[in-house]
Design a protein around this motif. Structure first.
Motif, mmCIF file in Angstrom:
data_model
loop_
_atom_site.group_PDB
_atom_site.id
_atom_site.type_symbol
_atom_site.label_atom_id
_atom_site.label_comp_id
_atom_site.label_asym_id
_atom_site.label_seq_id
_atom_site.Cartn_x
_atom_site.Cartn_y
_atom_site.Cartn_z
ATOM 1 N N VAL A 142 -15.484 -26.047 6.664
ATOM 2 C CA VAL A 142 -14.665 -27.271 7.350
ATOM 3 C C VAL A 142 -15.341 -26.438 8.823
ATOM 4 O O VAL A 142 -15.212 -27.913 10.157
ATOM 5 C CB VAL A 142 -13.135 -27.807 6.701
ATOM 6 N N LEU A 191 -8.417 -31.861 10.403
ATOM 7 C CA LEU A 191 -9.553 -31.742 9.257
ATOM 8 C C LEU A 191 -9.366 -30.436 8.468
ATOM 9 O O LEU A 191 -9.386 -29.619 7.936
ATOM 10 C CB LEU A 191 -10.645 -31.255 11.087
ATOM 11 N N LEU A 227 -16.650 -28.555 11.724
ATOM 12 C CA LEU A 227 -15.879 -29.843 12.164
ATOM 13 C C LEU A 227 -14.967 -29.463 12.796
ATOM 14 O O LEU A 227 -14.590 -30.270 13.451
ATOM 15 C CB LEU A 227 -15.494 -30.592 10.629
ATOM 16 N N SER A 245 -7.339 -30.316 6.450
ATOM 17 C CA SER A 245 -8.108 -30.527 4.943
ATOM 18 C C SER A 245 -8.605 -29.706 3.706
ATOM 19 O O SER A 245 -9.105 -29.671 3.048
ATOM 20 C CB SER A 245 -9.028 -32.084 5.382
#
Length: 304
Positions: A164, A131, A167, A134
């Motif tokens: 992000v 994550l 997350l 990303s």
């Protein structure tokens, strides 16, 4: 007669202490530490909402998150070096000022991004690392290289990279994702446009000078103020999802999110009615406080 001997070449002089400090300072500047502080806050508060992580896990996750986001910042410095050199606000950054070579910044950023992925994988789990990476790719490729110089919606979709960290924090603690971290992602996603567009109003002339199509440059300040108000209302609605969407947060969070949201919308209305730099600056500064207090209220709701 004694054979002549070649004079050995002098050893390279060590970098002066002042030069070393400047280099370290410039490398840190490439990671955009002021931006990092808010990203790390949303990471840590989300981790505390997700459970009771150890101090070691919190610190390790922050280190990995800093490396990933900092690497993205360094690549952004490398890519934007041409326009940074033309704007007064950014002309003194390490690359346009000639203190850091562009290639050095690029590889420094890529190295940090990759290191952040492996660090989080080793210290927490693969999902947290993936994550985080990303987010690195989203900021460098989606926002910096593709959207920023092509469309006024650059900050809308590119802002997903900045959403992000919640997350990552949740995944680091639980090893998975549920509804609540998705809601937190959405909150940061909808917070980013009004936050950044308020700043872009203040920096409109700079962006116009270098041809970056920020919203106030291509659609005008009137449309920008209207979009800020629209997204402020949407942000308020999304901020209620952790309670009414089954996220598990309760009355304390509802009260805090309601009060903060009302103030945010009131400032957006004020900016819509009064096209002044003071109103834009007031909204921009409050948006920073808004996000910090909103995420802090989540922790208070869960722990208290």
């Amino acid at each position: 007669m004694e054979a002549s001997r070649a004079t050995p070449a002098p050893a390279a002089a060590p970098l002066p202490a002042s030069g070393t400090r400047q280099l370290v300072s410039d490398l840190v500047a490439l990671t955009k530490p002021k931006v990092q502080s808010l990203l790390l806050l949303t990471t840590v508060t989300t981790m505390l909402v997700a459970g009771s992580p150890s101090i070691e896990l919190i610190v390790a996750t922050c280190i990995g998150g800093y490396m990933s986001a900092g690497g993205a910042g360094a690549v952004n410095h490398w890519y934007d070096r041409d326009i940074d050199a033309q704007m007064a606000r950014t002309a003194t950054r390490p690359i346009p000022a000639g203190r850091i070579a562009p290639r050095t910044a690029l590889w420094f950023g890529i190295g940090l991004g990759v290191a952040g992925f492996f660090w989080l994988w080793l210290t927490s789990n693969l999902l947290a690392g993936a994550l985080s990476f990303s987010g690195f790719l989203g900021y460098t490729l989606l926002y910096t290289a593709w959207l920023k110089r092509r469309t006024w919606q650059n900050i809308v979709w590119g802002g997903a990279a900045g959403a992000v960290p919640p997350l990552v924090g949740w995944a680091a603690v639980t090893g998975g994702l549920t509804g609540l971290p998705i809601y937190l992602f959405a909150i940061v996603f909808f917070w980013t446009p009004p936050h950044f567009w308020a700043l872009s109003i203040l920096m409109k002339d700079e962006y116009a000078k270098v041809g970056v199509p920020m919203l106030p440059v291509v659609r005008g300040e009137g449309e920008t103020r209207r979009q800020i108000l629209l997204y402020s209302v949407l942000l308020y609605a999304v901020s209620q999802l952790p309670f009414c969407g089954g996220g598990g947060l309760g009355a304390l969070y509802v009260g805090a999110s309601g009060l903060l949201g009302i103030v945010f919308i009131a400032l957006a209305v004020g900016l819509y009615r009064q096209a002044t730099r003071k109103a834009a600056l007031r909204l921009y500064l409050f948006s920073l406080l808004y996000l910090a207090l909103l995420f802090a209220s989540m922790v208070a709701d869960v722990k208290l």
